[in-house]
Design a protein around this motif. Structure first.
Motif, PDB file in Angstrom:
ATOM      1  N   SER A  49       0.824  -1.204   0.000  1.00 12.08           N
ATOM      2  CA  SER A  49       0.000   0.000   0.000  1.00 12.08           C
ATOM      3  C   SER A  49       0.863   1.261   0.000  1.00 12.08           C
ATOM      4  N   VAL A  50       1.941   1.257   0.769  1.00  9.14           N
ATOM      5  CA  VAL A  50       2.854   2.409   0.802  1.00  9.14           C
ATOM      6  C   VAL A  50       3.490   2.602  -0.570  1.00  9.14           C
ATOM      7  N   ARG A  51       3.935   1.521  -1.191  1.00  9.22           N
ATOM      8  CA  ARG A  51       4.553   1.606  -2.521  1.00  9.22           C
ATOM      9  C   ARG A  51       3.557   2.165  -3.539  1.00  9.22           C
ATOM     10  N   SER A  70      12.236  14.207  -8.454  1.00 11.42           N
ATOM     11  CA  SER A  70      13.606  13.729  -8.284  1.00 11.42           C
ATOM     12  C   SER A  70      13.844  13.106  -6.914  1.00 11.42           C
ATOM     13  N   SER A  71      12.928  13.350  -5.966  1.00 14.54           N
ATOM     14  CA  SER A  71      13.115  12.781  -4.631  1.00 14.54           C
ATOM     15  C   SER A  71      11.770  12.525  -3.965  1.00 14.54           C
ATOM     16  N   LEU A  72      11.805  11.673  -2.990  1.00 12.65           N
ATOM     17  CA  LEU A  72      10.605  11.366  -2.212  1.00 12.65           C
ATOM     18  C   LEU A  72      10.196  12.568  -1.374  1.00 12.65           C
ATOM     19  N   ILE A  90      12.363   2.531   2.741  1.00 11.55           N
ATOM     20  CA  ILE A  90      11.923   2.924   1.405  1.00 11.55           C
ATOM     21  C   ILE A  90      13.131   3.317   0.570  1.00 11.55           C
ATOM     22  N   THR A  91      13.201   2.736  -0.622  1.00 11.58           N
ATOM     23  CA  THR A  91      14.233   3.101  -1.588  1.00 11.58           C
ATOM     24  C   THR A  91      13.532   3.722  -2.788  1.00 11.58           C
ATOM     25  N   TYR A  92      13.893   4.971  -3.079  1.00 11.78           N
ATOM     26  CA  TYR A  92      13.291   5.716  -4.188  1.00 11.78           C
ATOM     27  C   TYR A  92      14.426   6.121  -5.117  1.00 11.78           C
ATOM     28  N   PRO A 101      10.047   6.365 -11.528  1.00 13.44           N
ATOM     29  CA  PRO A 101      11.067   5.976 -10.547  1.00 13.44           C
ATOM     30  C   PRO A 101      10.875   4.540 -10.056  1.00 13.44           C
ATOM     31  N   SER A 102      11.956   3.969  -9.573  1.00 10.48           N
ATOM     32  CA  SER A 102      11.916   2.646  -8.976  1.00 10.48           C
ATOM     33  C   SER A 102      11.675   2.809  -7.482  1.00 10.48           C
ATOM     34  N   VAL A 103      10.647   2.160  -6.966  1.00  8.78           N
ATOM     35  CA  VAL A 103      10.289   2.279  -5.556  1.00  8.78           C
ATOM     36  C   VAL A 103      10.275   0.882  -4.943  1.00  8.78           C
ATOM     37  N   VAL A 104      11.036   0.718  -3.856  1.00 14.88           N
ATOM     38  CA  VAL A 104      11.050  -0.537  -3.115  1.00 14.88           C
ATOM     39  C   VAL A 104      10.708  -0.219  -1.668  1.00 14.88           C
ATOM     40  N   VAL A 105       9.704  -0.899  -1.132  1.00 16.62           N
ATOM     41  CA  VAL A 105       9.289  -0.702   0.246  1.00 16.62           C
ATOM     42  C   VAL A 105       9.379  -2.057   0.950  1.00 16.62           C
ATOM     43  N   VAL A 106      10.133  -2.073   2.061  1.00 21.90           N
ATOM     44  CA  VAL A 106      10.338  -3.304   2.813  1.00 21.90           C
ATOM     45  C   VAL A 106       9.962  -3.056   4.273  1.00 21.90           C
TER      46      VAL A 106
END
Length: 108
Positions: A49-51, A70-72, A90-92, A101-106
């Motif tokens: 959901s966050v992603r 360019s940034s979160l 979170i990796t943005y 953008p590539s978004v990874v949420v763990v």
């Protein structure tokens, strides 16, 4: 009237109590494992959901400004995005302004 129990009846009653105790312990342990599995599933669904919220905000930004942010932090400042950083890593990553953008949420 008083009726004395035989040895057979006492053994049977003791066996019944033991079976009930074992079943109760099994139910408690099973409930504990089930609660852990449900909690893990909820954390994973929260990460999805966050992603999705981040990507939706990035798409909205692209539609309004003509390029992906360019940034979160830009999404948080300008578009009202709120992210719980204490629960998720979170990796943005942005490759170019015209590529999503590539978004990874763990979950932590």
């Amino acid at each position: 009237m008083y009726h004395e129990r035989s040895t057979e009846q006492r053994k049977r009653r003791r066996g019944t109590k033991l079976v009930v105790l074992v079943l109760a312990v099994a139910l408690v342990v099973g409930g504990w494992f089930a609660a852990g599995a449900v909690n893990q599933n909820l954390r994973e669904q929260g990460a999805v959901s966050v992603r999705n919220a981040i990507l939706d905000s990035a798409k909205q930004c692209c539609a309004i400004e003509g390029s992906y942010p360019s940034s979160l932090e830009h999404l948080e400042d300008e578009y009202g995005l709120r992210v719980n950083r204490s629960d998720y890593v979170i990796t943005y990553e942005v490759f170019a302004e015209n590529i999503m953008p590539s978004v990874v949420v763990v979950p932590r």
